[in-house]
Design a protein around this motif. Structure first.
Motif, PDB file in Angstrom:
ATOM      1  N   ILE A 111       0.595  -1.563  -0.152  1.00  0.00           N
ATOM      2  CA  ILE A 111      -0.299  -0.081   0.058  1.00  0.00           C
ATOM      3  C   ILE A 111       1.614   1.296  -0.125  1.00  0.00           C
ATOM      4  O   ILE A 111       2.321   1.156   0.000  1.00  0.00           O
ATOM      5  N   SER A 112       0.912   2.146  -0.259  1.00  0.00           N
ATOM      6  CA  SER A 112       1.330   3.370  -0.669  1.00  0.00           C
ATOM      7  C   SER A 112       0.420   4.753  -1.365  1.00  0.00           C
ATOM      8  O   SER A 112      -0.582   4.587  -1.343  1.00  0.00           O
ATOM      9  N   ALA A 113       1.520   5.642  -0.899  1.00  0.00           N
ATOM     10  CA  ALA A 113      -0.065   7.188  -0.930  1.00  0.00           C
ATOM     11  C   ALA A 113       1.475   8.089  -1.866  1.00  0.00           C
ATOM     12  O   ALA A 113       1.913   7.917  -1.310  1.00  0.00           O
ATOM     13  N   ASN A 114       0.161   8.864  -2.845  1.00  0.00           N
ATOM     14  CA  ASN A 114       0.911  10.132  -3.971  1.00  0.00           C
ATOM     15  C   ASN A 114       0.048  10.824  -3.523  1.00  0.00           C
ATOM     16  O   ASN A 114      -0.393  11.255  -4.513  1.00  0.00           O
ATOM     17  N   PRO A 115       1.083  12.621  -3.511  1.00  0.00           N
ATOM     18  CA  PRO A 115       2.251  12.048  -1.958  1.00  0.00           C
ATOM     19  C   PRO A 115       2.003  11.783  -1.081  1.00  0.00           C
ATOM     20  O   PRO A 115       0.955  11.633  -0.553  1.00  0.00           O
ATOM     21  N   ASN A 116       3.388  11.419  -0.095  1.00  0.00           N
ATOM     22  CA  ASN A 116       2.672  10.578   1.345  1.00  0.00           C
ATOM     23  C   ASN A 116       2.703  11.923   2.721  1.00  0.00           C
ATOM     24  O   ASN A 116       2.909  11.631   3.097  1.00  0.00           O
ATOM     25  N   GLN A 117       3.109  12.821   1.894  1.00  0.00           N
ATOM     26  CA  GLN A 117       3.201  14.033   2.729  1.00  0.00           C
ATOM     27  C   GLN A 117       2.191  14.960   2.470  1.00  0.00           C
ATOM     28  O   GLN A 117       2.747  15.365   1.287  1.00  0.00           O
ATOM     29  N   VAL A 118       1.166  15.844   2.758  1.00  0.00           N
ATOM     30  CA  VAL A 118       0.520  17.020   2.668  1.00  0.00           C
ATOM     31  C   VAL A 118      -0.233  17.387   4.091  1.00  0.00           C
ATOM     32  O   VAL A 118       0.163  17.505   5.159  1.00  0.00           O
ATOM     33  N   GLY A 119      -0.233  18.623   3.560  1.00  0.00           N
ATOM     34  CA  GLY A 119      -0.949  20.218   4.240  1.00  0.00           C
ATOM     35  C   GLY A 119      -1.826  19.094   4.396  1.00  0.00           C
ATOM     36  O   GLY A 119      -2.825  18.730   3.573  1.00  0.00           O
ATOM     37  N   GLY A 120      -2.173  19.928   5.591  1.00  0.00           N
ATOM     38  CA  GLY A 120      -3.924  19.814   6.463  1.00  0.00           C
ATOM     39  C   GLY A 120      -4.547  20.483   5.510  1.00  0.00           C
ATOM     40  O   GLY A 120      -4.734  21.610   5.198  1.00  0.00           O
ATOM     41  N   GLY A 121      -5.706  19.232   5.073  1.00  0.00           N
ATOM     42  CA  GLY A 121      -6.925  19.912   4.108  1.00  0.00           C
ATOM     43  C   GLY A 121      -6.387  19.344   3.203  1.00  0.00           C
ATOM     44  O   GLY A 121      -7.575  19.379   1.910  1.00  0.00           O
ATOM     45  N   SER A 122      -5.680  18.717   2.689  1.00  0.00           N
ATOM     46  CA  SER A 122      -5.504  19.075   1.194  1.00  0.00           C
ATOM     47  C   SER A 122      -5.080  17.058   1.146  1.00  0.00           C
ATOM     48  O   SER A 122      -5.509  16.521   2.030  1.00  0.00           O
ATOM     49  N   GLY A 123      -5.882  16.768  -0.312  1.00  0.00           N
ATOM     50  CA  GLY A 123      -6.205  15.421  -1.020  1.00  0.00           C
ATOM     51  C   GLY A 123      -4.551  14.633  -1.269  1.00  0.00           C
ATOM     52  O   GLY A 123      -3.383  15.517  -1.466  1.00  0.00           O
ATOM     53  N   SER A 124      -4.496  13.180  -1.575  1.00  0.00           N
ATOM     54  CA  SER A 124      -3.752  12.720  -2.002  1.00  0.00           C
ATOM     55  C   SER A 124      -4.238  10.967  -2.475  1.00  0.00           C
ATOM     56  O   SER A 124      -5.223  10.827  -2.221  1.00  0.00           O
ATOM     57  N   THR A 125      -3.405  10.311  -3.075  1.00  0.00           N
ATOM     58  CA  THR A 125      -3.833   9.193  -3.952  1.00  0.00           C
ATOM     59  C   THR A 125      -3.354   7.988  -3.009  1.00  0.00           C
ATOM     60  O   THR A 125      -1.889   7.937  -3.146  1.00  0.00           O
ATOM     61  N   GLY A 126      -4.000   7.029  -2.655  1.00  0.00           N
ATOM     62  CA  GLY A 126      -3.950   5.514  -2.674  1.00  0.00           C
ATOM     63  C   GLY A 126      -3.449   4.697  -3.086  1.00  0.00           C
ATOM     64  O   GLY A 126      -3.948   4.895  -4.360  1.00  0.00           O
ATOM     65  N   THR A 127      -2.463   3.692  -3.182  1.00  0.00           N
ATOM     66  CA  THR A 127      -2.608   2.720  -4.073  1.00  0.00           C
ATOM     67  C   THR A 127      -2.379   1.174  -3.721  1.00  0.00           C
ATOM     68  O   THR A 127      -1.148   1.267  -2.147  1.00  0.00           O
ATOM     69  N   VAL A 128      -3.281   0.344  -4.095  1.00  0.00           N
ATOM     70  CA  VAL A 128      -2.845  -0.835  -3.392  1.00  0.00           C
ATOM     71  C   VAL A 128      -2.574  -1.832  -4.087  1.00  0.00           C
ATOM     72  O   VAL A 128      -3.206  -1.579  -5.778  1.00  0.00           O
ATOM     73  N   GLU A 129      -1.814  -3.043  -4.524  1.00  0.00           N
ATOM     74  CA  GLU A 129      -0.945  -3.635  -5.629  1.00  0.00           C
ATOM     75  C   GLU A 129      -0.875  -5.334  -4.813  1.00  0.00           C
ATOM     76  O   GLU A 129      -0.348  -5.525  -3.462  1.00  0.00           O
ATOM     77  N   LEU A 130      -1.371  -5.779  -5.819  1.00  0.00           N
ATOM     78  CA  LEU A 130      -1.159  -7.756  -5.538  1.00  0.00           C
ATOM     79  C   LEU A 130      -0.135  -7.910  -6.135  1.00  0.00           C
ATOM     80  O   LEU A 130       0.709  -7.683  -6.888  1.00  0.00           O
ATOM     81  N   THR A 131       0.535  -9.164  -5.966  1.00  0.00           N
ATOM     82  CA  THR A 131       1.665 -10.219  -6.814  1.00  0.00           C
ATOM     83  C   THR A 131       1.310 -10.358  -8.062  1.00  0.00           C
ATOM     84  O   THR A 131       2.147  -9.835  -8.451  1.00  0.00           O
ATOM     85  N   SER A 132      -0.377 -10.754  -7.994  1.00  0.00           N
ATOM     86  CA  SER A 132      -0.805 -11.055  -9.644  1.00  0.00           C
ATOM     87  C   SER A 132      -2.528 -10.600  -9.344  1.00  0.00           C
ATOM     88  O   SER A 132      -2.743  -9.790  -8.926  1.00  0.00           O
ATOM     89  N   ALA A 133      -2.392 -10.353 -10.721  1.00  0.00           N
ATOM     90  CA  ALA A 133      -4.136 -10.154 -11.146  1.00  0.00           C
ATOM     91  C   ALA A 133      -4.976 -11.071 -10.483  1.00  0.00           C
ATOM     92  O   ALA A 133      -4.986 -12.003 -10.131  1.00  0.00           O
ATOM     93  N   ALA A 134      -5.630  -9.644  -9.902  1.00  0.00           N
ATOM     94  CA  ALA A 134      -7.082  -9.392  -9.067  1.00  0.00           C
ATOM     95  C   ALA A 134      -8.098 -11.343  -9.958  1.00  0.00           C
ATOM     96  O   ALA A 134      -8.211 -11.292 -10.898  1.00  0.00           O
ATOM     97  N   PRO A 135      -8.747 -12.245  -8.854  1.00  0.00           N
ATOM     98  CA  PRO A 135      -9.590 -13.063  -9.751  1.00  0.00           C
ATOM     99  C   PRO A 135     -11.200 -12.686 -10.039  1.00  0.00           C
ATOM    100  O   PRO A 135     -10.839 -11.544 -10.107  1.00  0.00           O
ATOM    101  N   ALA A 136     -11.341 -13.456 -10.177  1.00  0.00           N
ATOM    102  CA  ALA A 136     -13.178 -13.723 -11.103  1.00  0.00           C
ATOM    103  C   ALA A 136     -13.213 -12.297  -9.749  1.00  0.00           C
ATOM    104  O   ALA A 136     -13.562 -13.370  -8.675  1.00  0.00           O
ATOM    105  N   GLY A 137     -14.753 -11.681 -10.156  1.00  0.00           N
ATOM    106  CA  GLY A 137     -15.054 -11.115  -8.969  1.00  0.00           C
ATOM    107  C   GLY A 137     -13.937 -10.073  -8.217  1.00  0.00           C
ATOM    108  O   GLY A 137     -14.381  -9.513  -7.376  1.00  0.00           O
ATOM    109  N   GLY A 138     -12.951 -10.171  -8.991  1.00  0.00           N
ATOM    110  CA  GLY A 138     -11.916  -9.268  -8.299  1.00  0.00           C
ATOM    111  C   GLY A 138     -11.680  -8.766  -6.990  1.00  0.00           C
ATOM    112  O   GLY A 138     -11.919 -10.557  -6.876  1.00  0.00           O
ATOM    113  N   ALA A 139     -10.906  -8.267  -5.898  1.00  0.00           N
ATOM    114  CA  ALA A 139     -10.188  -8.828  -4.937  1.00  0.00           C
ATOM    115  C   ALA A 139     -10.427  -7.589  -4.119  1.00  0.00           C
ATOM    116  O   ALA A 139     -10.360  -6.339  -4.097  1.00  0.00           O
ATOM    117  N   LEU A 140     -10.978  -7.867  -2.774  1.00  0.00           N
ATOM    118  CA  LEU A 140     -11.681  -6.551  -2.056  1.00  0.00           C
ATOM    119  C   LEU A 140     -10.720  -6.235  -0.705  1.00  0.00           C
ATOM    120  O   LEU A 140     -10.428  -7.363  -0.820  1.00  0.00           O
TER     121      LEU A 140
END
Length: 545
Positions: free
Chosen positions: A357-386
């Protein structure tokens, strides 16, 4: 006092012993340049892309055309891009030096050109923070930085990589285009990257590293302690290779540095054939150590990591290398002795597991937003991965979960923050399939409201009827909801711009199109941008065809 059960005591003793063994892998004296790297080996996990066996991987359908591009209507021979001193006792060297430090090495801040794709940066201010354990010897002593000259010699017209291994924590730090500015008493660099060698974490897509492909450099180097070690029968990893031009990128790379039609992408892997004309090309040399290097190219391949000379294989700087052996032996192998495996090939695996799990940027000023990313070792199966998400602080909010769609290996989610009076760091967590990964996220007190800093155009002279790209830059990250910058042109019929451009929340820049009309005579238009009472202007010259 309550006594611990015997099996618990044994486990504690075992853990202490393991920790001592890991620490004992550090050289007897640090910092040191070019010592044998710390174990356990290989660098990074055994299933890392540098270490995976590709001897049975499928060949790419366009392999022959890629090889023809490299040969460039001739015969391109392999070349060892490593060695010792350019001449005995000289400052200039061949190959890539590297430093080993331990966990007590003081951290240094580095000011980056590509700060938004580098580690060790406060992304709100674009400034480096104390992060890189650079030994002081690299400032004034030769042979610690690529090329050989000390870091305080400005040779940034060359690549000038600086690689540092933390042997205590198995961390790898890599810097590109470094220079120590003595007048300012600080390190400058093009870009920098951090790698935990106990993990398979990739750079975020689109990010560079100290290498154009976004990969780590050190695990792909040919090292003397492997090749000339009679106890090491298998080198165990792929090598870094350069080609003169590239086109995009594929896994495991994360960054492009070219768009030349017909060229290989960054991250492409070539494999030395085991049979060429009925004979094994690895046996063209009689030297058993070079044969070992060639065997690694057959089993693990070479990975395109940068633009440079075609078929140059990167190795370490080491005065023990004998180029009178290496150069003739490598020259016996040509590009035609290689094949390209399926672009982006990744070995099949079992059920996907959460890898990061990562965030870009991983440091922001209060009130600002960021974008997180989760990554798997391989493609998610049928129905996706929650994937379940959580934040350790009420100051930082994330969704309860994020679904990774079927057939993909990653997904992004929004991160929102509250205004804070003091710097607050928290832990963001992701859980899937019984595995939890974490990352640190920092919220700082809101900075002064951003102002308009610059207005620029990628082309200031343009043929009428074509388009240019403008960029507006703020002095600080845009607030929640973004920053709307008004745009005008002094000659709308000749050069038109949109009424405004929005710098997204948390970002510091945005681009817009400048459309021009065909004209029978040359003309000039002034483009203006205004935000929060500040106006910036620039001019564009429109020429006739």
């Amino acid at each position: 006092m309550r006594l611990k059960p015997a099996h618990t005591l044994l486990a504690l003793l075992f853990n202490v012993a393991v920790a001592s063994m890991a620490f004992a892998q550090c050289p007897p004296s640090v910092p040191v340049e070019g010592a044998a790297p710390p174990g356990p080996l290989p660098m990074f996990p055994s299933d890392n892309w540098w270490n995976v066996d590709v001897s049975a991987a499928p060949t790419d359908p366009a392999s022959s055309s890629y090889i023809a591009f490299i040969n460039n209507s001739g015969t391109r021979r392999l070349h060892p891009d490593f060695g010792g001193e350019a001449s005995p006792g000289s400052v200039d060297i061949y190959g890539m030096p590297y430093a080993i430090v331990d966990g007590s090495q003081p951290k240094q801040a580095v000011t980056f050109q590509y700060w938004d794709e580098s580690d060790g940066v406060n992304y709100s201010t674009r400034q480096g923070v104390p992060f890189y354990p650079i030994p002081a010897q690299a400032i004034t002593q030769p042979h610690w930085v690529e090329g050989g000259a000390p870091g305080n010699v400005d040779q940034r017209s060359d690549d000038r990589h600086l690689l540092v291994i933390d042997c205590t924590n198995q961390y790898l730090y890599e810097l590109y285009n470094v220079y120590y500015d003595t007048a300012q008493a600080k390190w400058l660099a093009g870009s920098g990257a951090f790698f935990d060698m106990k993990t398979n974490n990739r750079r975020p897509d689109g990010w560079t590293s100290a290498d154009a492909a976004g990969l780590a450099i050190f695990p792909g180097l040919v090292r003397y302690d492997e090749a000339w070690n009679p106890a090491a029968t298998d080198i165990g990893h792929a090598f870094r290779v350069t080609v003169r031009a590239t086109n995009g990128y594929v896994y495991p790379a994360s960054h492009r540095a070219g768009s030349t039609s017909g060229a290989l992408p960054m991250g492409a892997r070539l494999r030395l054939k085991k049979n060429v004309g009925g004979a094994d090309p690895a046996l063209r040399t009689n030297d058993p150590n070079v044969q070992k290097i060639f065997r690694a190219m057959q089993k693990y391949g070479v990975i395109v990591a940068d633009n440079g000379s075609d078929m140059y294989i990167t190795g370490t700087f080491d005065t023990r290398w004998n180029n009178d052996i290496l150069n003739p032996a490598f020259g016996l192998i040509t590009a035609s002795d290689f094949e390209v495996i399926d672009l982006g090939w990744n070995p099949p695996a079992g059920a996907p597991a959460l890898t990061s799990i990562s965030a870009n940027p991983n440091q922001v000023g209060g009130g600002s937003g960021s974008t997180g990313t989760v990554e798997l070792t391989s493609a998610a199966p049928a129905g996706g991965a929650l994937v379940a998400l959580s934040s350790g602080s009420s100051t930082v909010s994330v969704p309860a979960n994020i679904s990774i769609p079927q057939g993909t290996a990653s997904a992004t989610f929004g991160i929102t923050t509250s205004i804070v009076s003091s710097t607050t760091s928290t832990t963001l967590s992701a859980t899937y399939g019984g595995v939890t990964k974490t990352t640190t996220f920092t919220v700082t007190p809101a900075a002064t409201a951003p102002a308009l800093a610059t207005l620029s155009l990628n082309r200031t002279t343009i043929v009428g009827g074509t388009a240019a790209v403008g960029t507006v830059t703020l002095t600080a990250a845009a607030p929640s909801g973004g920053a709307t910058v008004a745009l005008t042109s002094s000659q709308p019929p000749l050069a038109s711009v949109p009424a405004n451009v929005v710098v997204a929340a948390g970002a510091t820049a945005a681009t817009f199109a400048v459309s021009t009309a065909a004209t029978k005579k040359n003309g000039v238009a002034t483009i203006s941008a205004s935000y929060a009472g500040v106006t910036k202007t620039t001019t564009i010259k429109i020429t006739r065809r």
